[in-house]
Design a protein around this motif. Structure first.
Motif, mmCIF file in Angstrom:
data_model
loop_
_atom_site.group_PDB
_atom_site.id
_atom_site.type_symbol
_atom_site.label_atom_id
_atom_site.label_comp_id
_atom_site.label_asym_id
_atom_site.label_seq_id
_atom_site.Cartn_x
_atom_site.Cartn_y
_atom_site.Cartn_z
ATOM 1 N N LEU A 23 0.740 -1.189 0.062
ATOM 2 C CA LEU A 23 0.045 -0.095 0.032
ATOM 3 C C LEU A 23 0.747 1.149 -0.023
ATOM 4 C CD1 LEU A 23 -3.022 -1.112 2.446
ATOM 5 C CD2 LEU A 23 -2.634 -1.363 0.032
ATOM 6 N N SER A 25 3.402 1.731 1.346
ATOM 7 C CA SER A 25 4.083 2.433 2.603
ATOM 8 C C SER A 25 5.438 3.016 2.273
ATOM 9 C CB SER A 25 4.013 1.381 3.598
ATOM 10 O OG SER A 25 4.663 0.336 3.237
ATOM 11 N N ALA A 61 -0.292 4.186 2.684
ATOM 12 C CA ALA A 61 -0.803 3.988 3.999
ATOM 13 C C ALA A 61 0.229 4.172 5.200
ATOM 14 C CB ALA A 61 -1.136 2.329 4.186
ATOM 15 N N GLY A 62 0.953 5.244 4.949
ATOM 16 C CA GLY A 62 1.986 5.853 5.902
ATOM 17 C C GLY A 62 3.377 4.883 5.892
ATOM 18 N N ASP A 64 6.302 2.887 6.659
ATOM 19 C CA ASP A 64 6.502 1.443 6.708
ATOM 20 C C ASP A 64 6.787 0.781 8.121
ATOM 21 O OD1 ASP A 64 7.083 -1.319 6.300
ATOM 22 O OD2 ASP A 64 8.706 -0.876 4.679
ATOM 23 N N ILE A 65 5.778 0.422 8.618
ATOM 24 C CA ILE A 65 5.866 -0.166 10.119
ATOM 25 C C ILE A 65 6.480 -1.471 10.087
ATOM 26 C CG2 ILE A 65 4.196 -1.344 11.886
ATOM 27 C CD1 ILE A 65 1.731 0.182 10.422
ATOM 28 N N PHE A 68 9.816 -0.621 11.961
ATOM 29 C CA PHE A 68 9.566 0.215 13.233
ATOM 30 C C PHE A 68 10.356 -0.822 14.230
ATOM 31 C CE2 PHE A 68 5.676 2.924 12.911
ATOM 32 C CZ PHE A 68 6.494 3.593 12.033
ATOM 33 N N LEU A 106 -3.050 7.524 4.555
ATOM 34 C CA LEU A 106 -2.959 7.389 6.238
ATOM 35 C C LEU A 106 -1.637 7.848 6.803
ATOM 36 C CD1 LEU A 106 -4.705 3.935 6.192
ATOM 37 C CD2 LEU A 106 -5.881 6.233 6.421
ATOM 38 N N GLY A 107 -1.370 8.291 8.000
ATOM 39 C CA GLY A 107 -0.244 8.425 8.639
ATOM 40 C C GLY A 107 0.792 9.010 7.854
ATOM 41 N N GLY A 108 2.035 8.804 7.496
ATOM 42 C CA GLY A 108 2.832 9.436 6.683
ATOM 43 C C GLY A 108 2.368 9.903 5.383
ATOM 44 N N GLU A 131 -1.807 6.684 13.748
ATOM 45 C CA GLU A 131 -0.561 6.284 14.384
ATOM 46 C C GLU A 131 -0.907 6.062 16.023
ATOM 47 O OE1 GLU A 131 -0.787 8.598 12.291
ATOM 48 O OE2 GLU A 131 1.175 9.132 11.160
ATOM 49 N N LEU A 134 -0.981 2.565 17.184
ATOM 50 C CA LEU A 134 0.243 2.016 17.495
ATOM 51 C C LEU A 134 0.821 2.447 18.565
ATOM 52 C CD1 LEU A 134 1.466 2.270 13.509
ATOM 53 C CD2 LEU A 134 0.697 0.148 14.724
ATOM 54 N N ILE A 136 1.826 5.502 19.298
ATOM 55 C CA ILE A 136 2.559 6.654 18.881
ATOM 56 C C ILE A 136 2.007 7.800 18.357
ATOM 57 C CG2 ILE A 136 4.888 5.499 18.476
ATOM 58 C CD1 ILE A 136 4.217 5.149 15.463
ATOM 59 N N GLY A 139 4.538 11.566 12.844
ATOM 60 C CA GLY A 139 6.015 11.853 13.043
ATOM 61 C C GLY A 139 6.534 12.652 11.914
ATOM 62 N N PHE A 140 5.617 12.803 10.727
ATOM 63 C CA PHE A 140 6.155 13.757 9.598
ATOM 64 C C PHE A 140 5.416 14.864 9.365
ATOM 65 C CE2 PHE A 140 7.233 9.242 6.983
ATOM 66 C CZ PHE A 140 8.237 8.938 7.763
ATOM 67 N N ARG A 164 -10.411 6.554 10.468
ATOM 68 C CA ARG A 164 -10.420 6.831 8.985
ATOM 69 C C ARG A 164 -11.409 7.661 8.700
ATOM 70 N NH1 ARG A 164 -8.819 1.445 8.259
ATOM 71 N NH2 ARG A 164 -10.538 0.929 7.193
HETATM 72 C C1 LIG Z 1 4.475 8.533 9.980
HETATM 73 C C2 LIG Z 1 4.174 7.549 10.760
HETATM 74 C C3 LIG Z 1 4.589 7.468 12.175
HETATM 75 C C4 LIG Z 1 3.199 6.563 10.304
HETATM 76 O O1 LIG Z 1 2.741 6.585 9.100
HETATM 77 S S1 LIG Z 1 3.051 5.035 11.377
HETATM 78 C C5 LIG Z 1 1.697 4.366 10.024
HETATM 79 C C6 LIG Z 1 0.162 4.858 10.015
HETATM 80 N N1 LIG Z 1 -0.390 3.854 9.187
HETATM 81 C C7 LIG Z 1 -1.249 2.931 9.520
HETATM 82 O O2 LIG Z 1 -1.250 2.453 10.820
HETATM 83 C C8 LIG Z 1 -2.047 2.221 8.497
HETATM 84 C C9 LIG Z 1 -1.517 0.618 8.457
HETATM 85 N N2 LIG Z 1 -2.267 -0.289 7.476
HETATM 86 C C10 LIG Z 1 -3.407 -0.501 7.927
HETATM 87 O O3 LIG Z 1 -4.304 -0.229 8.692
HETATM 88 C C11 LIG Z 1 -4.072 -1.427 6.573
HETATM 89 O O4 LIG Z 1 -3.349 -1.933 5.917
HETATM 90 C C12 LIG Z 1 -5.197 -0.648 5.699
HETATM 91 C C13 LIG Z 1 -4.698 0.580 5.356
HETATM 92 C C14 LIG Z 1 -6.365 -0.156 6.487
HETATM 93 C C15 LIG Z 1 -5.757 -1.449 4.623
HETATM 94 O O5 LIG Z 1 -6.206 -2.756 5.086
HETATM 95 P P1 LIG Z 1 -6.523 -3.997 3.933
HETATM 96 O O6 LIG Z 1 -6.851 -3.689 2.680
HETATM 97 O O7 LIG Z 1 -6.653 -5.169 4.729
HETATM 98 O O8 LIG Z 1 -4.720 -4.156 3.535
HETATM 99 P P2 LIG Z 1 -3.682 -5.075 4.472
HETATM 100 O O9 LIG Z 1 -3.778 -6.369 4.086
HETATM 101 O O10 LIG Z 1 -3.530 -4.518 5.878
HETATM 102 O O11 LIG Z 1 -2.359 -4.240 3.728
HETATM 103 C C16 LIG Z 1 -1.830 -4.999 2.508
HETATM 104 C C17 LIG Z 1 -0.352 -5.218 2.653
HETATM 105 O O12 LIG Z 1 0.512 -3.800 2.983
HETATM 106 C C18 LIG Z 1 0.995 -3.878 4.146
HETATM 107 N N3 LIG Z 1 0.752 -2.552 4.892
HETATM 108 C C19 LIG Z 1 -0.264 -1.786 4.967
HETATM 109 N N4 LIG Z 1 0.141 -0.645 5.406
HETATM 110 C C20 LIG Z 1 1.324 -0.720 5.620
HETATM 111 C C21 LIG Z 1 2.244 0.169 6.424
HETATM 112 N N5 LIG Z 1 2.114 1.556 6.928
HETATM 113 N N6 LIG Z 1 3.547 -0.353 6.639
HETATM 114 C C22 LIG Z 1 4.002 -1.403 6.292
HETATM 115 N N7 LIG Z 1 3.220 -2.251 5.545
HETATM 116 C C23 LIG Z 1 1.828 -1.853 5.353
HETATM 117 C C24 LIG Z 1 0.231 -5.111 4.933
HETATM 118 O O13 LIG Z 1 1.225 -5.374 5.888
HETATM 119 C C25 LIG Z 1 0.023 -5.916 3.799
HETATM 120 O O14 LIG Z 1 1.282 -6.537 3.565
HETATM 121 P P3 LIG Z 1 1.040 -8.296 3.425
HETATM 122 O O15 LIG Z 1 0.341 -8.486 2.342
HETATM 123 O O16 LIG Z 1 2.764 -8.572 2.986
HETATM 124 O O17 LIG Z 1 0.588 -8.910 4.771
#
Ligand SMILES: C=C(C)C(=O)SCCNC(=O)CCNC(=O)[C@H](O)C(C)(C)COP(=O)(O)OP(=O)(O)OC[C@H]1O[C@@H](n2cnc3c(N)ncnc32)[C@H](O)[C@@H]1OP(=O)(O)O
Length: 252
Positions: A23, A25, A61-62, A64-65, A68, A106-108, A131, A134, A136, A139-140, A164
């Motif tokens: 997504l 990330s 989606a922000g 890359d968790i 982390f 989302l997020g970043g 965030e 999680l 936190i 952060g960006f 969301r």
């Molecule tokens: C600046 C800062 C501190 C930040 O941005 S922290 C991060 C903030 N963002 C988040 O918390 C969003 C995290 N993602 C999600 O909640 C969900 O992926 C969503 C966006 C709701 C989508 O859900 P779904 O449609 O079910 O897709 P989902 O299966 O979760 O994601 C598809 C793939 O992308 C990956 N992915 C999605 N968001 C990711 C992220 N932020 N970092 C790393 N991988 C991510 C996820 O792990 C999956 O990988 P794999 O198929 O290898 O398991």
């Protein structure tokens, strides 16, 4: 480039985040590659507008968790600084920037969009700063830019709850400039970019400078900066040409 696609289509440059299976990330490599794509064309006068978007179903989606787990507090600080400095660079980039939000921002990912001058979202886009879920917080740059864009009350709601929000609500609170049908998103954003590209580029650059640097300090400093920039616009050929055109049409 490993994580982005750069498509030069003068006067537009597209920067397409390209990790669709994750997504889009944002990992360290992506931060570096976006920075380097922007630096590459900073002095290229053929490129007048930058459009950011994502491949697949997300804008981004922000951060890359998955990275982390490797972060101790100092590394986390460094990572946040690196990402945040990229967003600062985007905000102050001398050419207009548009976030074409084609899905999750989302997020970043939302923080990247917040650093752009304009945000256009498709109807199915979902935006948020999750965030908090999680343990936190953004952060960006999100804690600062979101408050300035939509006000403290609504920003705190988005940051503290981490929910969301749908594109229509985002438009209502001023988080995005416009929401359009998914099928016409690219067309509408391209038209907007072409319209911006037609504007006098030095004046656009002055506007960005005055708005970005003038709004953070005392109002008198901002107003003074406005007057200074206003004067500098009179040094450009565009100003002379456009004022002459306006006046000559009316004197006929
Ligand atoms: C600046 C800062 C501190 C930040 O941005 S922290 C991060 C903030 N963002 C988040 O918390 C969003 C995290 N993602 C999600 O909640 C969900 O992926 C969503 C966006 C709701 C989508 O859900 P779904 O449609 O079910 O897709 P989902 O299966 O979760 O994601 C598809 C793939 O992308 C990956 N992915 C999605 N968001 C990711 C992220 N932020 N970092 C790393 N991988 C991510 C996820 O792990 C999956 O990988 P794999 O198929 O290898 O398991």
């Amino acid at each position: 480039m490993e994580t982005i696609i750069v498509r030069e289509e003068p006067p537009i440059e597209w920067i397409i985040l390209n990790r669709p299976d994750k997504l889009n990330s944002i990992n360290v490599k992506m931060v570096e590659e976006i920075g380097s794509a922007l630096r590459q064309n900073i002095n290229n006068d053929k490129i007048k507008v930058i459009i950011f978007t994502g491949s697949g179903k997300a804008f981004s989606a922000g951060a890359d968790i998955s990275q982390f787990k490797e972060l101790d507090p100092v590394k986390a600080w460094e990572f946040a600084t690196k990402g945040r400095e990229l967003m600062d660079y985007i905000e102050r980039y001398p050419k207009p920037t548009i976030a074409m939000i084609n899905g999750y921002a989302l997020g970043g990912g939302l923080e990247l969009a917040l650093s752009c001058d304009l945000r256009i979202a498709s109807q199915n886009a979902e935006l948020g700063l999750p965030e908090i879920n999680l343990g936190i917080y953004p952060g960006f740059g999100g804690t600062q830019r979101l408050v300035r864009l939509i006000g403290k009350g609504r920003a705190l709601e988005i940051i503290m709850l981490g929910d969301r929000i749908k594109a229509d609500y985002a438009e209502r609170i001023g988080l995005v400039n416009r929401v359009v049908e998914s099928s016409s998103l690219e067309k509408e954003v391209r038209e907007l970019a072409l319209k911006l590209a037609e504007k006098p580029q030095t004046a656009i650059r002055l506007i960005k400078t005055v708005v970005n640097y003038g709004n953070d300090g005392p109002i008198l400093s901002g107003l003074t900066l406005e007057s200074l920039g206003w004067g500098i616009a009179f040094a450009t050929e565009e100003e002379k040409k456009r004022v002459d055109e306006f006046l000559s049409k009316r004197s006929k």
